[in-house]
Design a protein around this motif. Structure first.
Motif, PDB file in Angstrom:
ATOM      1  N   ASN A  86       2.839   8.102   9.680  1.00  0.00           N
ATOM      2  CA  ASN A  86       2.383   9.406  10.077  1.00  0.00           C
ATOM      3  C   ASN A  86       3.514   9.825  10.450  1.00  0.00           C
ATOM      4  O   ASN A  86       3.749  11.253  10.152  1.00  0.00           O
ATOM      5  CB  ASN A  86       1.493   9.362  11.509  1.00  0.00           C
ATOM      6  N   ALA A  87       4.604   9.294  10.724  1.00  0.00           N
ATOM      7  CA  ALA A  87       5.918   9.731  11.634  1.00  0.00           C
ATOM      8  C   ALA A  87       6.503  10.010  10.281  1.00  0.00           C
ATOM      9  O   ALA A  87       7.110  11.616  10.026  1.00  0.00           O
ATOM     10  CB  ALA A  87       6.433   9.286  12.141  1.00  0.00           C
ATOM     11  N   LEU A 136       1.616  14.218  16.420  1.00  0.00           N
ATOM     12  CA  LEU A 136       2.772  13.690  16.665  1.00  0.00           C
ATOM     13  C   LEU A 136       3.007  15.495  17.166  1.00  0.00           C
ATOM     14  O   LEU A 136       4.509  15.010  16.380  1.00  0.00           O
ATOM     15  CB  LEU A 136       3.552  13.127  15.018  1.00  0.00           C
ATOM     16  N   THR A 191      10.273   7.292  16.731  1.00  0.00           N
ATOM     17  CA  THR A 191       8.958   6.747  16.672  1.00  0.00           C
ATOM     18  C   THR A 191       8.879   5.874  15.373  1.00  0.00           C
ATOM     19  O   THR A 191       8.216   4.807  15.512  1.00  0.00           O
ATOM     20  CB  THR A 191       8.198   7.829  16.150  1.00  0.00           C
ATOM     21  N   ALA A 207       8.268   2.224  15.470  1.00  0.00           N
ATOM     22  CA  ALA A 207       7.296   1.672  14.541  1.00  0.00           C
ATOM     23  C   ALA A 207       7.796   0.652  13.703  1.00  0.00           C
ATOM     24  O   ALA A 207       7.631  -0.484  13.564  1.00  0.00           O
ATOM     25  CB  ALA A 207       6.486   2.487  13.664  1.00  0.00           C
ATOM     26  N   THR A 210       1.257   4.069  12.076  1.00  0.00           N
ATOM     27  CA  THR A 210       2.940   5.107  13.004  1.00  0.00           C
ATOM     28  C   THR A 210       3.973   5.186  11.593  1.00  0.00           C
ATOM     29  O   THR A 210       4.089   6.711  12.087  1.00  0.00           O
ATOM     30  CB  THR A 210       3.520   4.539  14.359  1.00  0.00           C
ATOM     31  N   SER A 211       4.350   4.791  11.543  1.00  0.00           N
ATOM     32  CA  SER A 211       5.304   5.090  10.887  1.00  0.00           C
ATOM     33  C   SER A 211       5.073   5.925   9.234  1.00  0.00           C
ATOM     34  O   SER A 211       5.936   6.710   9.280  1.00  0.00           O
ATOM     35  CB  SER A 211       6.066   3.681  10.066  1.00  0.00           C
ATOM     36  N   ASP A 215       4.370  -1.566  12.640  1.00  0.00           N
ATOM     37  CA  ASP A 215       3.305  -0.171  12.659  1.00  0.00           C
ATOM     38  C   ASP A 215       3.152  -0.135  11.574  1.00  0.00           C
ATOM     39  O   ASP A 215       3.929   1.618  11.925  1.00  0.00           O
ATOM     40  CB  ASP A 215       3.231   0.098  13.867  1.00  0.00           C
TER      41      ASP A 215
END
Length: 282
Positions: free
Chosen positions: A254-255, A87, A239, A243, A251-252, A248
Motif C-alpha cells: 500500500n505504501a 495513508l 512506513t 513494514a 502495508t508495504s 507486513d
C-alpha cells in the motif's frame, strides 16, 4: 608505505575528524537542525490543514489546467485513493519532505547553474563533483548527516537535498549555454545591458531547461525519500521500512502504491509545466 596502511590511516583520520566536528559543532548543527525541521513542519502543517478532499480537488484542477480534463480527474482520484488506503498522513509527510528538499535544492542549484552557464571554468570545476554525487550510493549521504544532525527529518532533508541539487545545477547551466548566438548578437547590437541581456534573452531560452531540472530534482528526491525512511524521516519511506522489518506485506504494498501515485502525479504536472514554458519561450 603499504596501501592498506594508507587506507586505514585515512579511515581513522576521517572518523576522528567527523567525531571532532560532531562534538564541537553543536553551535552550528543544532540551529541548522531546528531550522530544517521547522521548515519541514511548517510545510507539513500547510498540507495537513485542509481535509484530504480539498488537496485532491486542488490536484485535479492543476491536472486539468496543465494537462487535460481526463488527467485532472485521474489525479484527483489517485490522491483520494491514498486516503482510502489509510495513508493520507504519511503521503502528506512524504510530499512535505520532497517539496522542502526540492525547494532548498532549487534555491541553491539554480543560481549555481546560472553562474556555471556563464563561467566555463566554474562549470568544469563542478562537473566532476556532480558526477561523484550522482554516482555514489545514496546511503552514503545518510551517515555523516546522522552523525551531525541525528535521526529525524533534518537528516532526511539534507540527504535528499544532496541528491536533488545536481540535476537543477546541470540543466540550468545547460539552458544558459543554449541561448542561440544570433539572439545574443541581436541583443548586443540593440545596446542591451548585461542584466537586460540576461532577463530578456538568456532566461527565456533557459526556462524550459530549468523546468526540466525541477522535474528531475523532484524525481531524485522521491528516490531518496524511501531510503531516508531508515533514519526516522516519517512518511511513506518510514512506513515501508517498518513494514519490511515486520514482514507486513500488505502495508508495504500500500505504501509503495502511494509513493508511485505521488511520484507520477508530480512528474506529469511538472513535465506539462515544462512543456508549457517551452512553448511560451518559443
Amino acid at each position: 608505505m603499504d596501501i592498506a596502511v594508507i587506507a586505514d590511516t585515512f579511515d581513522a583520520w576521517t572518523d576522528d575528524a567527523l567525531s571532532w566536528i560532531s562534538d564541537n559543532g553543536d553551535w552550528l548543527f543544532d540551529p541548522l537542525r531546528a531550522a530544517l525541521e521547522g521548515t519541514y513542519n511548517g510545510v507539513l502543517w500547510l498540507l495537513q490543514l485542509p481535509p484530504f478532499y480539498v488537496i485532491a480537488i486542488i490536484g485535479a484542477l492543476l491536472g486539468w489546467r496543465l494537462i487535460n480534463l481526463w488527467s485532472g480527474l485521474l489525479v484527483g482520484l489517485a490522491l483520494v485513493f491514498c486516503a482510502v488506503m489509510g495513508l493520507w498522513s504519511e503521503t502528506m509527510s512524504t510530499l512535505a519532505l520532497v517539496t522542502t528538499a526540492t525547494i532548498f535544492a532549487l534555491i541553491i542549484g539554480i543560481p549555481m547553474g546560472i553562474v556555471a552557464g556563464f563561467l566555463q571554468w566554474f562549470d568544469r570545476f563542478l562537473e566532476p563533483i556532480l558526477d561523484l554525487i550522482q554516482t555514489m550510493p545514496p546511503y552514503i549521504y545518510l551517515l555523516p548527516a546522522i552523525a551531525l544532525l541525528g535521526f529525524g527529518p533534518a537528516t532526511a532533508l539534507v540527504a535528499t537535498f544532496v541528491v536533488a541539487a545536481p540535476p537543477a545545477i546541470r540543466l540550468t547551466s545547460l539552458g544558459i549555454r543554449m541561448t542561440p548566438p544570433a539572439f545574443v548578437e541581436l541583443g548586443q547590437a540593440s545596446g542591451l545591458t548585461p542584466w537586460q541581456m540576461f532577463t530578456k534573452i538568456r532566461m527565456p531560452f533557459a526556462i524550459p531547461s530549468i523546468m526540466a531540472g525541477v522535474n528531475q530534482s523532484l524525481m531524485m528526491a522521491f528516490g531518496m525519500v524511501v531510503i531516508a525512511g531508515i533514519v526516522g524521516s516519517g512518511g511513506l519511506g518510514e512506513t515501508i521500512y517498518g513494514a519490511v522489518r515486520t514482514l507486513d506485506m500488505a502495508t508495504s504494498i500500500n505504501a509503495a502504491i502511494a509513493i508511485v501515485i505521488l511520484t507520477m502525479v508530480l512528474d506529469r504536472l511538472t513535465q506539462s509545466a515544462a512543456r508549457r514554458t517551452k512553448v511560451g519561450a518559443r
